[in-house]
Design an enzyme around this catalytic site. Structure first.
Site, PDB file in Angstrom:
ATOM      1  N   ASN A  86      37.805   4.461  -3.554  1.00 47.84           N
ATOM      2  CA  ASN A  86      36.527   4.565  -4.110  1.00 47.84           C
ATOM      3  C   ASN A  86      35.633   3.714  -3.683  1.00 47.84           C
ATOM      4  O   ASN A  86      35.422   2.466  -3.819  1.00 47.84           O
ATOM      5  CB  ASN A  86      36.785   4.237  -5.638  1.00 47.84           C
ATOM      6  CG  ASN A  86      37.917   5.370  -6.213  1.00 47.84           C
ATOM      7  OD1 ASN A  86      38.111   6.474  -5.723  1.00 47.84           O
ATOM      8  ND2 ASN A  86      38.735   4.882  -7.251  1.00 47.84           N
ATOM      9  N   HIS A  99      39.110  -1.943  -1.259  1.00 45.95           N
ATOM     10  CA  HIS A  99      40.546  -1.813  -1.542  1.00 45.95           C
ATOM     11  C   HIS A  99      41.007  -0.353  -1.220  1.00 45.95           C
ATOM     12  O   HIS A  99      40.220   0.522  -1.774  1.00 45.95           O
ATOM     13  CB  HIS A  99      41.174  -2.440  -2.846  1.00 45.95           C
ATOM     14  CG  HIS A  99      40.494  -1.688  -4.061  1.00 45.95           C
ATOM     15  ND1 HIS A  99      39.176  -2.131  -4.518  1.00 45.95           N
ATOM     16  CD2 HIS A  99      40.745  -0.926  -5.003  1.00 45.95           C
ATOM     17  CE1 HIS A  99      38.702  -1.370  -5.358  1.00 45.95           C
ATOM     18  NE2 HIS A  99      39.820  -0.739  -5.943  1.00 45.95           N
TER      19      HIS A  99
HETATM   20  P1  AMP Z   1      38.596   1.118  -8.394  1.00 52.02           P
HETATM   21  O1  AMP Z   1      38.304   1.737  -9.516  1.00 52.02           O
HETATM   22  O2  AMP Z   1      39.192   1.835  -7.093  1.00 52.02           O
HETATM   23  O3  AMP Z   1      37.856  -0.149  -8.084  1.00 52.02           O
HETATM   24  O4  AMP Z   1      40.103   0.318  -8.587  1.00 52.02           O
HETATM   25  C1  AMP Z   1      40.300  -0.883  -9.055  1.00 52.02           C
HETATM   26  C2  AMP Z   1      41.908  -0.884  -9.344  1.00 52.02           C
HETATM   27  O5  AMP Z   1      42.213  -2.284  -9.681  1.00 52.02           O
HETATM   28  C3  AMP Z   1      42.248  -0.199 -10.745  1.00 52.02           C
HETATM   29  O6  AMP Z   1      43.009   0.870 -10.376  1.00 52.02           O
HETATM   30  C4  AMP Z   1      42.670  -1.398 -11.758  1.00 52.02           C
HETATM   31  O7  AMP Z   1      43.917  -0.889 -12.350  1.00 52.02           O
HETATM   32  C5  AMP Z   1      43.217  -2.350 -10.611  1.00 52.02           C
HETATM   33  N1  AMP Z   1      43.012  -3.678 -11.157  1.00 52.02           N
HETATM   34  C6  AMP Z   1      41.946  -4.247 -12.063  1.00 52.02           C
HETATM   35  N2  AMP Z   1      42.448  -5.442 -12.295  1.00 52.02           N
HETATM   36  C7  AMP Z   1      43.625  -5.844 -11.666  1.00 52.02           C
HETATM   37  C8  AMP Z   1      44.536  -6.774 -11.550  1.00 52.02           C
HETATM   38  N3  AMP Z   1      44.005  -8.060 -12.461  1.00 52.02           N
HETATM   39  N4  AMP Z   1      45.518  -6.691 -10.870  1.00 52.02           N
HETATM   40  C9  AMP Z   1      45.940  -5.707 -10.344  1.00 52.02           C
HETATM   41  N5  AMP Z   1      45.058  -4.448 -10.300  1.00 52.02           N
HETATM   42  C10 AMP Z   1      44.005  -4.635 -11.054  1.00 52.02           C
END
Ligand code: AMP
Ligand code: ZN
Length: 113
Positions: A86, A99
């Site tokens: 995304n 990511h």
């Molecule tokens: P995006 O919406 O593509 O920016 O994805 C962000 C992702 O990060 C989401 O799937 C969240 O569940 C994940 N996320 C947020 N905080 C953490 C954290 N502390 N540890 C692991 N994953 C996380």
């Protein structure tokens, strides 16, 4: 980056489940998995999104795909997998540190990530 949650994870200031780590890259378990396997593959360098990538980042970015391949080779449950990035708020990005979501074990549409 001071206020970046993923930079804090990379610096081990916030706990996470680390699946793989080398000098340039880290792979962690997503905290809210959308599939039986849901990893986040990210460069340690703070890059906001795909729009911010520069030519110097090329090796790191190709490395993200090689890591996905390595993980897949080592885990038959991840033999086939989906990669999703995304990039930008309107595309669903909520953590502004580049990511790649690696999902396996269940078919899932990109719009669900
Ligand atoms: P995006 O919406 O593509 O920016 O994805 C962000 C992702 O990060 C989401 O799937 C969240 O569940 C994940 N996320 C947020 N905080 C953490 C954290 N502390 N540890 C692991 N994953 C996380
Ligand atoms: Zn960051």
């Amino acid at each position: 980056m001071q206020d970046c949650i993923f930079c804090k994870i990379i610096d081990h200031k916030i706990p996470s489940t680390i699946v793989f780590e080398n000098k340039d890259m880290i792979v962690i378990n997503d905290i809210a998995p959308k599939a039986p396997i849901h990893y986040l593959i990210m460069p340690k360098k703070h890059i906001k999104d795909v729009q911010s990538i520069t030519k110097e980042d090329a090796d790191v970015l190709s490395g993200m795909f090689y890591i996905a391949q390595e993980i897949s080779k080592k885990n038959e449950k991840a033999a086939d997998f989906k990669l999703v990035i995304n990039s930008g708020y309107n595309a669903g990005q909520r953590v502004f540190h580049l990511h790649m979501h690696m999902l396996a074990g269940k078919m899932i549409s990109a719009s669900e990530i």
